[in-house]
Design a protein around this motif. Structure first.
Motif, PDB file in Angstrom:
ATOM      1  N   SER A  71      78.908  37.139  62.117  1.00 49.39           N
ATOM      2  CA  SER A  71      78.080  36.097  61.526  1.00 49.39           C
ATOM      3  C   SER A  71      78.623  34.680  61.768  1.00 49.39           C
ATOM      4  O   SER A  71      79.759  34.359  61.411  1.00 49.39           O
ATOM      5  CB  SER A  71      77.950  36.327  60.010  1.00 49.39           C
ATOM      6  N   ASP A  72      77.792  33.863  62.412  1.00 50.01           N
ATOM      7  CA  ASP A  72      78.080  32.447  62.671  1.00 50.01           C
ATOM      8  C   ASP A  72      79.329  32.226  63.516  1.00 50.01           C
ATOM      9  O   ASP A  72      80.023  31.207  63.381  1.00 50.01           O
ATOM     10  CB  ASP A  72      78.160  31.660  61.357  1.00 50.01           C
ATOM     11  N   THR A  73      79.618  33.184  64.391  1.00 52.71           N
ATOM     12  CA  THR A  73      80.638  32.991  65.414  1.00 52.71           C
ATOM     13  C   THR A  73      79.933  32.996  66.772  1.00 52.71           C
ATOM     14  O   THR A  73      78.726  33.230  66.864  1.00 52.71           O
ATOM     15  CB  THR A  73      81.700  34.107  65.389  1.00 52.71           C
ATOM     16  N   SER A  79      73.083  32.823  65.712  1.00 51.89           N
ATOM     17  CA  SER A  79      73.548  31.814  64.769  1.00 51.89           C
ATOM     18  C   SER A  79      72.990  30.459  65.185  1.00 51.89           C
ATOM     19  O   SER A  79      73.152  30.038  66.333  1.00 51.89           O
ATOM     20  CB  SER A  79      75.071  31.737  64.740  1.00 51.89           C
ATOM     21  N   HIS A 175      70.664  30.175  57.676  1.00 51.00           N
ATOM     22  CA  HIS A 175      72.059  29.846  57.985  1.00 51.00           C
ATOM     23  C   HIS A 175      72.269  28.347  58.132  1.00 51.00           C
ATOM     24  O   HIS A 175      73.293  27.906  58.662  1.00 51.00           O
ATOM     25  CB  HIS A 175      72.515  30.593  59.240  1.00 51.00           C
ATOM     26  N   ASP A 186      80.999  32.395  56.182  1.00 52.20           N
ATOM     27  CA  ASP A 186      80.056  31.987  57.220  1.00 52.20           C
ATOM     28  C   ASP A 186      79.164  30.877  56.659  1.00 52.20           C
ATOM     29  O   ASP A 186      79.499  30.282  55.640  1.00 52.20           O
ATOM     30  CB  ASP A 186      79.236  33.184  57.724  1.00 52.20           C
TER      31      ASP A 186
END
Length: 248
Positions: A71-73, A79, A175, A186
């Motif tokens: 997540s969010d990498t 993302s 996000h 995240d």
């Protein structure tokens, strides 16, 4: 105008329901079990209501499991923090998804250990360009016969790409915008405390904290309208909700 509005919102909510109920909470997270017959019913309904924008469950499931793991990498398939705009994110997501559909991209074993629903004959039919075009023509004809003004035709692209549009809203807004109940490491957010128009999908912060919980709402003012439907189906013994394994 009434026919067009009823058709638009019926398509929006039925497509979204089977997206969150079957693709997300079943294919991706296995939040409930069900018999093979009912699985095929839900599988068929997912294809029918998504229509021209049908997403194959096994490919979606793998991609969504990757999203949670990364997540969010940079390894997150969608993302918003690595793209200039939502269109760039959608294009890259589609590229990764297509790799799993064609099986040219073999996912890491950790993303396929848990059950993934598969119905190859329906997937070949539903994913075929002719099938998608038939749905698109059907949507267009409804507007030709019932739209009171040409401006209503601007809604047609949403019908054509219903699944990806809903997914893009959830992944981009969920996000980037909203509030957080939990620190998940995240950028996941609860975009809105109501969640009605996305049927609970915009409680991303809650969901990333408790990814196996079938109820995405965690505070008294949050409403996940998919969860009561799941409780009803559980009570009718159509599905069996699993004991929730809360993430520490």
């Amino acid at each position: 105008m009434t026919v067009i509005l009823v058709f638009f919102f019926a398509h929006w909510f039925f497509s979204l329901f089977f997206h969150t109920f079957f693709l997300h909470r079943y294919a991706s997270h296995q939040m409930y079990t069900t018999g093979r017959g009912w699985e095929h019913v839900f599988y068929f309904c997912t294809w029918f209501f998504q229509g021209s924008s049908y997403l194959i469950p096994r490919a979606y499931g793998v991609m969504h499991r990757m999203h949670h793991e990364y997540s969010d990498t940079e390894k997150d398939p969608h993302s918003p923090h690595f793209f200039k705009d939502v269109w760039g994110m959608m294009v890259e997501t589609r590229k990764i998804y297509n790799g799993f559909v064609t099986e040219k991209h073999i996912p890491e074993p950790q993303f396929t250990r848990e059950y993934l629903p598969r119905w190859d004959s329906l997937d070949r039919f539903g994913d075929h360009m002719i099938t998608r075009l038939v749905f698109a023509v059907g949507y267009t004809l409804i507007y030709v016969f019932f739209a009171p003004h040409w401006l209503f035709f601007l809604l047609l692209p949403i019908h054509f790409l219903m699944g990806p549009v809903q997914g893009a809203i959830v992944n981009w807004c969920g996000h980037k915008y909203g509030y957080s109940n939990f620190d998940n490491g995240d950028h996941s957010k609860n975009t809105t405390p109501f969640g009605i128009f996305l049927m609970g999908e915009l409680f991303q912060n809650n969901h990333h904290k408790y990814k196996n919980s079938p109820n995405f709402a965690k505070r008294w003012f949050e409403v996940d309208i998919t969860y009561p439907v799941m409780r009803l189906l559980h009570g009718m013994r159509i599905i069996r909700l699993k004991p929730v394994q809360l993430k520490a």
